[in-house]
Write a protein that holds these residues in place. Sequence first.
Motif, PDB file in Angstrom:
ATOM      1  N   ASP A  20       0.799  -1.221   0.000  1.00 12.77           N
ATOM      2  CA  ASP A  20       0.000   0.000   0.000  1.00 12.77           C
ATOM      3  C   ASP A  20       0.840   1.285   0.000  1.00 12.77           C
ATOM      4  O   ASP A  20       0.326   2.358  -0.267  1.00 12.77           O
ATOM      5  CB  ASP A  20      -0.976   0.001   1.179  1.00 12.77           C
ATOM      6  CG  ASP A  20      -0.288  -0.100   2.527  1.00 12.77           C
ATOM      7  OD1 ASP A  20       0.875  -0.537   2.588  1.00 12.77           O
ATOM      8  OD2 ASP A  20      -0.932   0.260   3.532  1.00 12.77           O
ATOM      9  N   ARG A  21       2.137   1.197   0.234  1.00 13.42           N
ATOM     10  CA  ARG A  21       3.002   2.380   0.239  1.00 13.42           C
ATOM     11  C   ARG A  21       3.821   2.517  -1.045  1.00 13.42           C
ATOM     12  O   ARG A  21       4.011   3.606  -1.554  1.00 13.42           O
ATOM     13  CB  ARG A  21       3.929   2.345   1.445  1.00 13.42           C
ATOM     14  CG  ARG A  21       3.124   2.403   2.752  1.00 13.42           C
ATOM     15  CD  ARG A  21       3.970   2.635   3.957  1.00 13.42           C
ATOM     16  NE  ARG A  21       4.586   3.953   3.874  1.00 13.42           N
ATOM     17  CZ  ARG A  21       5.792   4.210   4.322  1.00 13.42           C
ATOM     18  NH1 ARG A  21       6.511   3.283   4.878  1.00 13.42           N
ATOM     19  NH2 ARG A  21       6.283   5.425   4.225  1.00 13.42           N
ATOM     20  N   ILE A  22       4.356   1.389  -1.545  1.00 14.93           N
ATOM     21  CA  ILE A  22       5.171   1.396  -2.763  1.00 14.93           C
ATOM     22  C   ILE A  22       4.742   0.216  -3.618  1.00 14.93           C
ATOM     23  O   ILE A  22       4.632  -0.902  -3.127  1.00 14.93           O
ATOM     24  CB  ILE A  22       6.676   1.283  -2.441  1.00 14.93           C
ATOM     25  CG1 ILE A  22       7.127   2.484  -1.613  1.00 14.93           C
ATOM     26  CG2 ILE A  22       7.492   1.170  -3.717  1.00 14.93           C
ATOM     27  CD1 ILE A  22       8.563   2.393  -1.137  1.00 14.93           C
ATOM     28  N   ASP A  23       4.511   0.466  -4.898  1.00  8.41           N
ATOM     29  CA  ASP A  23       4.094  -0.599  -5.810  1.00  8.41           C
ATOM     30  C   ASP A  23       4.958  -0.548  -7.064  1.00  8.41           C
ATOM     31  O   ASP A  23       4.828   0.349  -7.891  1.00  8.41           O
ATOM     32  CB  ASP A  23       2.619  -0.440  -6.166  1.00  8.41           C
ATOM     33  CG  ASP A  23       2.058  -1.647  -6.887  1.00  8.41           C
ATOM     34  OD1 ASP A  23       2.853  -2.458  -7.420  1.00  8.41           O
ATOM     35  OD2 ASP A  23       0.831  -1.782  -6.922  1.00  8.41           O
ATOM     36  N   ASP A  24       5.868  -1.504  -7.180  1.00  7.66           N
ATOM     37  CA  ASP A  24       6.801  -1.555  -8.298  1.00  7.66           C
ATOM     38  C   ASP A  24       6.265  -2.311  -9.509  1.00  7.66           C
ATOM     39  O   ASP A  24       6.962  -2.411 -10.524  1.00  7.66           O
ATOM     40  CB  ASP A  24       8.115  -2.225  -7.854  1.00  7.66           C
ATOM     41  CG  ASP A  24       8.873  -1.395  -6.851  1.00  7.66           C
ATOM     42  OD1 ASP A  24       8.931  -0.166  -7.015  1.00  7.66           O
ATOM     43  OD2 ASP A  24       9.423  -1.983  -5.901  1.00  7.66           O
ATOM     44  N   ARG A  25       5.048  -2.818  -9.442  1.00  6.76           N
ATOM     45  CA  ARG A  25       4.540  -3.638 -10.541  1.00  6.76           C
ATOM     46  C   ARG A  25       4.456  -2.877 -11.858  1.00  6.76           C
ATOM     47  O   ARG A  25       4.842  -3.410 -12.905  1.00  6.76           O
ATOM     48  CB  ARG A  25       3.192  -4.247 -10.170  1.00  6.76           C
ATOM     49  CG  ARG A  25       3.337  -5.300  -9.066  1.00  6.76           C
ATOM     50  CD  ARG A  25       2.026  -5.845  -8.638  1.00  6.76           C
ATOM     51  NE  ARG A  25       1.261  -4.772  -7.984  1.00  6.76           N
ATOM     52  CZ  ARG A  25       0.071  -4.936  -7.441  1.00  6.76           C
ATOM     53  NH1 ARG A  25      -0.533  -6.117  -7.498  1.00  6.76           N
ATOM     54  NH2 ARG A  25      -0.537  -3.928  -6.851  1.00  6.76           N
ATOM     55  N   GLU A  26       3.999  -1.638 -11.835  1.00  2.72           N
ATOM     56  CA  GLU A  26       3.898  -0.861 -13.079  1.00  2.72           C
ATOM     57  C   GLU A  26       5.276  -0.611 -13.682  1.00  2.72           C
ATOM     58  O   GLU A  26       5.444  -0.646 -14.897  1.00  2.72           O
ATOM     59  CB  GLU A  26       3.168   0.457 -12.843  1.00  2.72           C
ATOM     60  CG  GLU A  26       1.685   0.301 -12.622  1.00  2.72           C
ATOM     61  CD  GLU A  26       0.976  -0.402 -13.779  1.00  2.72           C
ATOM     62  OE1 GLU A  26       1.300  -0.127 -14.964  1.00  2.72           O
ATOM     63  OE2 GLU A  26       0.101  -1.236 -13.505  1.00  2.72           O
ATOM     64  N   ALA A  27       6.268  -0.355 -12.836  1.00  6.49           N
ATOM     65  CA  ALA A  27       7.627  -0.125 -13.339  1.00  6.49           C
ATOM     66  C   ALA A  27       8.170  -1.380 -14.012  1.00  6.49           C
ATOM     67  O   ALA A  27       8.855  -1.296 -15.038  1.00  6.49           O
ATOM     68  CB  ALA A  27       8.540   0.309 -12.197  1.00  6.49           C
ATOM     69  N   LEU A  28       7.862  -2.548 -13.455  1.00 10.35           N
ATOM     70  CA  LEU A  28       8.316  -3.808 -14.058  1.00 10.35           C
ATOM     71  C   LEU A  28       7.665  -4.056 -15.412  1.00 10.35           C
ATOM     72  O   LEU A  28       8.319  -4.504 -16.351  1.00 10.35           O
ATOM     73  CB  LEU A  28       8.041  -4.980 -13.107  1.00 10.35           C
ATOM     74  CG  LEU A  28       8.953  -5.045 -11.893  1.00 10.35           C
ATOM     75  CD1 LEU A  28       8.355  -5.946 -10.818  1.00 10.35           C
ATOM     76  CD2 LEU A  28      10.331  -5.528 -12.298  1.00 10.35           C
ATOM     77  N   VAL A  29       6.392  -3.739 -15.524  1.00  9.81           N
ATOM     78  CA  VAL A  29       5.686  -3.896 -16.804  1.00  9.81           C
ATOM     79  C   VAL A  29       6.223  -2.883 -17.812  1.00  9.81           C
ATOM     80  O   VAL A  29       6.534  -3.230 -18.959  1.00  9.81           O
ATOM     81  CB  VAL A  29       4.160  -3.744 -16.616  1.00  9.81           C
ATOM     82  CG1 VAL A  29       3.444  -3.728 -17.963  1.00  9.81           C
ATOM     83  CG2 VAL A  29       3.612  -4.878 -15.739  1.00  9.81           C
ATOM     84  N   ALA A  30       6.380  -1.629 -17.388  1.00 15.16           N
ATOM     85  CA  ALA A  30       6.876  -0.586 -18.291  1.00 15.16           C
ATOM     86  C   ALA A  30       8.291  -0.891 -18.786  1.00 15.16           C
ATOM     87  O   ALA A  30       8.639  -0.551 -19.922  1.00 15.16           O
ATOM     88  CB  ALA A  30       6.847   0.773 -17.589  1.00 15.16           C
TER      89      ALA A  30
END
Length: 146
Positions: A20-30
């Motif tokens: 809920d504070r940091i979400d790296d999933r979008e960076a991995l997809v991008a």
Amino acid sequence: MEPVEINAGEFYLRQWRADDRIDDREALVAAGRCADRGTAGEFVADRTRRWDDDSVCSWAVCDQLTGTAVGEVALTAEGGLTCWTTPARRREGIARHAVSAVVGFGFGFLDLPRIDAVPHDDAGLRLAHACGFEPDISRGVWTRLR
């Protein structure tokens, strides 16, 4: 082992996260490392498990200003090093900063006698050379000794 954060100059290294504070999933997809948020979530969970079982220390390499993950550097318990940066941020010295910081961690904190890398392209060879690795032809790796 508990995850360790490392300051690497303009970048900082921290555990991959999807909370809920940091979400790296979008960076991995991008970055093209994962096909979608689901596989990115599996990626983050795998990296967490590897910290927990002491097999691999894996860091998201993050921009100091934005906190956005721009790459990864990982070090196995046996001293195997891997690294990548996002295509949009290549040629900025990110990998050099990250690898240098992790080599220091590997020799200092983990007390490894050697760290090995297997460059897969010309950029990887330049990085290995810039970070003080020497070719070990007999083993097919580039090695840096303590």
